[in-house]
Design an enzyme around this catalytic site. Structure first.
Site, PDB file in Angstrom:
ATOM      1  N   ASN A  72       0.868  -1.184   0.000  1.00 17.36           N
ATOM      2  CA  ASN A  72       0.000   0.000   0.000  1.00 17.36           C
ATOM      3  C   ASN A  72       0.901   1.229   0.000  1.00 17.36           C
ATOM      4  O   ASN A  72       1.493   1.569   1.030  1.00 17.36           O
ATOM      5  CB  ASN A  72      -0.895  -0.035   1.242  1.00 17.36           C
ATOM      6  CG  ASN A  72      -1.754   1.222   1.378  1.00 17.36           C
ATOM      7  OD1 ASN A  72      -1.810   2.050   0.461  1.00 17.36           O
ATOM      8  ND2 ASN A  72      -2.410   1.357   2.529  1.00 17.36           N
ATOM      9  N   LYS A  95       0.126   4.283  -0.274  1.00 17.88           N
ATOM     10  CA  LYS A  95      -0.501   5.469   0.335  1.00 17.88           C
ATOM     11  C   LYS A  95      -0.283   6.683  -0.577  1.00 17.88           C
ATOM     12  O   LYS A  95      -0.249   6.534  -1.791  1.00 17.88           O
ATOM     13  CB  LYS A  95       0.000   5.669   1.768  1.00 17.88           C
ATOM     14  CG  LYS A  95      -0.152   4.364   2.584  1.00 17.88           C
ATOM     15  CD  LYS A  95       0.016   4.520   4.057  1.00 17.88           C
ATOM     16  CE  LYS A  95      -0.166   3.159   4.748  1.00 17.88           C
ATOM     17  NZ  LYS A  95      -0.089   3.200   6.176  1.00 17.88           N
ATOM     18  N   HIS A 145      -9.484   0.764   5.170  1.00 17.58           N
ATOM     19  CA  HIS A 145      -8.197   1.062   5.811  1.00 17.58           C
ATOM     20  C   HIS A 145      -8.424   2.050   6.957  1.00 17.58           C
ATOM     21  O   HIS A 145      -9.236   2.967   6.837  1.00 17.58           O
ATOM     22  CB  HIS A 145      -7.207   1.639   4.787  1.00 17.58           C
ATOM     23  CG  HIS A 145      -5.807   1.641   5.308  1.00 17.58           C
ATOM     24  ND1 HIS A 145      -5.366   2.594   6.192  1.00 17.58           N
ATOM     25  CD2 HIS A 145      -4.777   0.788   5.107  1.00 17.58           C
ATOM     26  CE1 HIS A 145      -4.109   2.327   6.516  1.00 17.58           C
ATOM     27  NE2 HIS A 145      -3.727   1.235   5.867  1.00 17.58           N
ATOM     28  N   GLU A 204      -6.823   4.510   7.954  1.00 14.93           N
ATOM     29  CA  GLU A 204      -6.623   5.929   7.612  1.00 14.93           C
ATOM     30  C   GLU A 204      -7.870   6.501   6.934  1.00 14.93           C
ATOM     31  O   GLU A 204      -8.178   7.675   7.098  1.00 14.93           O
ATOM     32  CB  GLU A 204      -5.370   6.083   6.726  1.00 14.93           C
ATOM     33  CG  GLU A 204      -4.110   5.878   7.557  1.00 14.93           C
ATOM     34  CD  GLU A 204      -2.914   5.337   6.781  1.00 14.93           C
ATOM     35  OE1 GLU A 204      -2.916   5.385   5.545  1.00 14.93           O
ATOM     36  OE2 GLU A 204      -1.975   4.849   7.443  1.00 14.93           O
ATOM     37  N   GLU A 246      -4.955  -5.005  10.628  1.00 15.73           N
ATOM     38  CA  GLU A 246      -3.980  -3.936  10.782  1.00 15.73           C
ATOM     39  C   GLU A 246      -4.200  -3.224  12.115  1.00 15.73           C
ATOM     40  O   GLU A 246      -5.015  -2.306  12.211  1.00 15.73           O
ATOM     41  CB  GLU A 246      -4.133  -2.932   9.632  1.00 15.73           C
ATOM     42  CG  GLU A 246      -3.874  -3.536   8.275  1.00 15.73           C
ATOM     43  CD  GLU A 246      -3.308  -2.509   7.293  1.00 15.73           C
ATOM     44  OE1 GLU A 246      -2.364  -2.859   6.597  1.00 15.73           O
ATOM     45  OE2 GLU A 246      -3.801  -1.363   7.258  1.00 15.73           O
ATOM     46  N   GLY A 255       2.701   2.439  10.759  1.00 17.60           N
ATOM     47  CA  GLY A 255       3.596   3.574  10.585  1.00 17.60           C
ATOM     48  C   GLY A 255       4.312   3.988  11.864  1.00 17.60           C
ATOM     49  O   GLY A 255       4.909   5.061  11.927  1.00 17.60           O
ATOM     50  N   SER A 264       3.714  -2.135  10.243  1.00 16.60           N
ATOM     51  CA  SER A 264       5.172  -2.165  10.373  1.00 16.60           C
ATOM     52  C   SER A 264       5.767  -3.544  10.086  1.00 16.60           C
ATOM     53  O   SER A 264       6.758  -3.943  10.706  1.00 16.60           O
ATOM     54  CB  SER A 264       5.615  -1.651  11.746  1.00 16.60           C
ATOM     55  OG  SER A 264       5.209  -0.304  11.908  1.00 16.60           O
ATOM     56  N   GLY A 281       5.133   1.412   4.592  1.00 19.11           N
ATOM     57  CA  GLY A 281       6.447   2.036   4.383  1.00 19.11           C
ATOM     58  C   GLY A 281       7.447   1.163   3.632  1.00 19.11           C
ATOM     59  O   GLY A 281       8.089   1.619   2.678  1.00 19.11           O
TER      60      GLY A 281
HETATM   61  P1  13P Z   1       3.209   0.438   7.667  1.00 24.63           P
HETATM   62  O1  13P Z   1       3.750  -0.852   7.087  1.00 24.63           O
HETATM   63  O2  13P Z   1       3.926   1.648   7.167  1.00 24.63           O
HETATM   64  O3  13P Z   1       3.095   0.360   9.150  1.00 24.63           O
HETATM   65  O4  13P Z   1       1.708   0.575   7.102  1.00 24.63           O
HETATM   66  C1  13P Z   1       0.840  -0.490   7.223  1.00 24.63           C
HETATM   67  C2  13P Z   1      -0.370  -0.186   6.421  1.00 24.63           C
HETATM   68  O5  13P Z   1      -1.143   0.691   6.770  1.00 24.63           O
HETATM   69  C3  13P Z   1      -0.597  -0.947   5.186  1.00 24.63           C
HETATM   70  O6  13P Z   1      -1.854  -0.693   4.665  1.00 24.63           O
END
Ligand code: 13P
Length: 252
Positions: free
Chosen positions: A10, A12, A97, A99, A169, A175, A215, A237
């Site tokens: 992802n 983002k 998600h 977010e 998640e 993150g 992460s 990330g």
């Molecule tokens: P990170 O791997 O940056 O923690 O993000 C996870 C995520 O939100 C994947 O959709």
């Protein structure tokens, strides 16, 4: 459809067009140590067409979108429909998600409509869910996740489930650099499978892929993927660095 091993990236709101193309070119060069592993990248909307073209016929490699509209078409400025995604060879979409839930106030009712639209247009769904830090600390994480699954998935049939992948998640691990331990991930994934068995059937529970996101990186992927109920990862990330993402793909 049976359980698949999946590593999904992802991206983002990151990358330019050139960076997006370079990233998929690098990932395409990776020789999977396990040829069954499905790779999916989720670039920002404007880059989906070019990314899908670049991937072309690479084996087990697909393009996804990070979101789609709950509306089919019409006067919804700024929205992107499932039909539009289908027309640019987008095979997957992320729905739910954290977010999107947190910053864009997406509700379960909207998530149900988004999933319906995606399935109607032959787009596979990765449905995301997970608890907040205070819920984990207050040990209500299992009931939170159960509620998120029940409130959305109860609107679908066992056949719909063939085109739905789940992604756990934990919000406290997204993150933050903090990862669920393999035991924490396994406990939750086993609980999710049990919840699917209760909602649908044991067969459905055994067939659905459950990804871990939060992460997950080149260092910890092997341990996480070794857990019996972890079928892969949804990577944020670390999916922006081709080498790290390829190491994760090769962690099965
Ligand atoms: P990170 O791997 O940056 O923690 O993000 C996870 C995520 O939100 C994947 O959709």
């Amino acid at each position: 459809m049976s359980r698949k091993k999946i590593v999904a990236g992802n991206w983002k709101m990151n990358t330019s067009l050139n960076e997006a193309i370079y990233l998929v070119q690098q990932i395409s060069k990776n020789k999977n140590t396990n040829s069954e592993v499905l790779k999916i990248v989720f670039p920002p909307f404007p880059f989906i067409t070019e990314v899908a073209k670049t991937i072309n016929n690479s084996a087990n490699f697909y393009t996804g979108a990070q979101n789609c509209s709950e509306f089919l078409n019409g006067a919804y400025t700024g929205e992107v429909s499932a039909l539009m995604l289908q027309s640019v060879n987008c095979n997957y979409v992320l729905v739910g998600h954290s977010e999107r839930r947190q910053y864009f106030n997406e509700t379960n009712q909207q998530l149900v409509l988004k999933i319906k639209n995606a399935l109607q247009h032959s787009i596979n769904v990765i449905f995301c869910f997970g608890e907040k830090l205070e819920e984990r600390k207050g040990t209500t994480h299992f009931t939170t996740v159960e509620k998120q699954l029940n409130q959305v998935l109860s609107h679908f049939t066992e056949t719909d489930l063939h085109n739905i992948t789940l992604a756990y998640e934990p919000i406290w691990a997204i993150g933050t650099g903090e990862t669920a331990s393999p035991q924490q991930a396994q406990d939750m994934h086993a609980f999710v499978r049990k919840t699917i068995a209760n909602l649908f059937s044991t067969k459905a529970a055994n067939n659905i892929s459950i990804l871990y996101g939060g992460s997950c990186n080149a260092q910890n992927a092997k341990q996480l993927f070794a857990c019996a109920d972890v079928d892969g990862g949804l990577i944020g990330g670390a999916s922006l660095k081709a080498d790290d993402f390829c190491t994760i793909i090769n962690s099965f």
